[in-house]
Enzyme design. Structure first.
Site, PDB file in Angstrom:
ATOM      1  N   GLU A   1       0.814  -1.212   0.000  1.00 27.00           N
ATOM      2  CA  GLU A   1       0.000   0.000   0.000  1.00 27.00           C
ATOM      3  C   GLU A   1       0.850   1.266   0.000  1.00 27.00           C
ATOM      4  O   GLU A   1       0.340   2.365  -0.153  1.00 27.00           O
ATOM      5  CB  GLU A   1      -0.983  -0.004   1.175  1.00 27.00           C
ATOM      6  CG  GLU A   1      -0.405  -0.365   2.520  1.00 27.00           C
ATOM      7  CD  GLU A   1       0.064   0.841   3.295  1.00 27.00           C
ATOM      8  OE1 GLU A   1      -0.485   1.923   3.084  1.00 27.00           O
ATOM      9  OE2 GLU A   1       0.983   0.693   4.100  1.00 27.00           O
TER      10      GLU A   1
ATOM     11  N   GLN B   1       4.194   4.676  17.807  1.00 21.14           N
ATOM     12  CA  GLN B   1       4.308   3.355  17.173  1.00 21.14           C
ATOM     13  C   GLN B   1       5.759   3.033  16.832  1.00 21.14           C
ATOM     14  O   GLN B   1       6.197   1.889  16.954  1.00 21.14           O
ATOM     15  CB  GLN B   1       3.465   3.297  15.891  1.00 21.14           C
ATOM     16  CG  GLN B   1       2.000   3.022  16.119  1.00 21.14           C
ATOM     17  CD  GLN B   1       1.249   2.848  14.812  1.00 21.14           C
ATOM     18  OE1 GLN B   1       1.849   2.733  13.736  1.00 21.14           O
ATOM     19  NE2 GLN B   1      -0.063   2.840  14.878  1.00 21.14           N
TER      20      GLN B   1
ATOM     21  N   HIS C   1      -2.671  -2.871   4.982  1.00 18.86           N
ATOM     22  CA  HIS C   1      -1.719  -2.543   6.049  1.00 18.86           C
ATOM     23  C   HIS C   1      -1.153  -3.801   6.688  1.00 18.86           C
ATOM     24  O   HIS C   1       0.048  -3.882   6.986  1.00 18.86           O
ATOM     25  CB  HIS C   1      -2.404  -1.696   7.136  1.00 18.86           C
ATOM     26  CG  HIS C   1      -2.301  -0.223   6.904  1.00 18.86           C
ATOM     27  ND1 HIS C   1      -3.164   0.455   6.081  1.00 18.86           N
ATOM     28  CD2 HIS C   1      -1.453   0.706   7.384  1.00 18.86           C
ATOM     29  CE1 HIS C   1      -2.852   1.738   6.068  1.00 18.86           C
ATOM     30  NE2 HIS C   1      -1.809   1.923   6.850  1.00 18.86           N
TER      31      HIS C   1
END
Length: 350
Positions: free
Chosen positions: A11, A101, A311
């Protein structure tokens, strides 16, 4: 040996960058990432990606190349992770959660406790809001042995940003445990919050009323609280958390100029409804976010998800670039329910 990662794979978004930078810092392996965010309308580093890179560079005293907004190639040559107290400012409404993250796993495998203050966007489009980390991601990772907490100090909406979170990350005691989450189990409750900053409380109350009505129509037990938050810019947000016997799932929607409060509630409730009607334990966002931790864990993990997303597939590929010995199996068609297995490497800092 330096690893070269193609940021245009799959992606082609920021997830490849965050995973690659995180694993580079954790494994002390130099990496060059090219074609960054090639699949996006505006390619290259945005503010939150740049701050993630700068944060890991500071934490590991790394050599860095390409550290500027718009850069389509970067290089990180990290040293050992240094736990400590850090402050990072995105400087825009760029998502603080995306910065977190990137730094979470390296700091979790540090030799001591780390505390971070990160400022920027806390409730912004295309990113998990802070309540999602607080209520879904971190509680899911806690049984694995990853001990971190996040506190929302100030809300930050687009375009002003200026939100603030404080995070404490404690060292993993040895190795992470595997995760087995194949069945959602009985739904225990749905709870959430309707929040406003510098807007009339009545907007949040309308969101609350609409969400409770919609969810009761689904025969879902629900409690939504109204929060009047603080922050530099106006905004409104609805977050709903589904707590089941075997998993947690979270769904959110943001207000914007001209968007009725009722539509904000409808969006979040529709996403929750799709989850409840589908088979699978983990929501689609959680499925890709837990994958790096499971790759590092000891033993075999297995979970189901309500949707196999690009994802998820892209993140699995990015992990394999650093850890080819990790076996990741993804069963299920794109967009439909899936089952994921991960045989981790049992990583430890020793």
């Amino acid at each position: 040996m330096e690893l070269v990662v193609d940021g245009a794979y799959g992606e082609g978004g920021g997830q490849i960058l965050r995973t690659a930078l995180s694993l580079s810092a954790l494994l002390t392996r130099p990496v060059r990432i090219e074609n960054i965010r090639a699949g996006r309308r505006v390619p290259g580093l945005q503010a939150q990606h740049l701050v993630a890179l700068q944060a890991l560079a500071e934490i590991t005293r790394a050599e860095v190349e390409g550290a500027r907004v718009g850069s389509t190639a970067v290089r990180l040559a990290p040293g050992p992770v240094r736990p400590g107290s850090y402050r990072f400012d995105v400087g825009t409404a760029g998502a603080v959660t995306l910065v977190l993250q990137a730094v979470l796993l390296p700091l979790a495998f540090g030799a001591g406790v780390s505390s971070l203050t990160v400022t920027g966007g806390t409730h912004v489009p295309w990113s998990p809001p802070v309540p999602y980390l607080e209520e879904v991601l971190l509680p899911t990772l806690a049984p694995l042995g990853l001990d971190a907490s996040v506190t929302l100090i100030r809300w930050g909406f687009y375009p002003k940003g200026g939100g603030e979170v404080r995070v404490v990350v404690r060292p993993v005691p040895g190795r992470l445990h595997p995760l087995t989450c194949l069945r959602r189990g009985m739904l225990r409750a749905v709870r959430g919050s309707a929040g406003v900053v510098h807007l009339p409380r009545s907007i949040a109350e309308r969101q609350q009323a609409r969400a409770e009505m919609r969810l009761r129509e689904m025969r879902v037990p629900v409690t939504i609280e109204v929060i009047e938050g603080n922050g530099p810019g106006p905004g409104t947000h609805l977050f709903v958390l589904a707590e089941a016997e075997g998993s947690r799932a979270g769904f959110a929607a943001l207000g914007e100029r001209g968007k009725p409060a009722e539509r904000v509630a409808d969006e979040a409730c529709a996403a929750l409804g799709d989850y409840l009607e589908a088979e699978g334990a983990l929501d689609p966002h959680l499925a890709d976010q837990v994958l790096p931790a499971l790759a590092l864990a000891e033993g075999e993990s297995a979970f189901t998800t309500t949707a196999v997303t690009p994802h998820l597939v892209t993140n699995a590929w990015a992990i394999r670039q650093f850890l080819p010995e990790v076996a990741i199996g993804i069963e299920g068609a794109a967009g439909g329910p899936g089952r994921v297995t991960v045989r981790g490497i049992g990583f430890s800092r020793a």
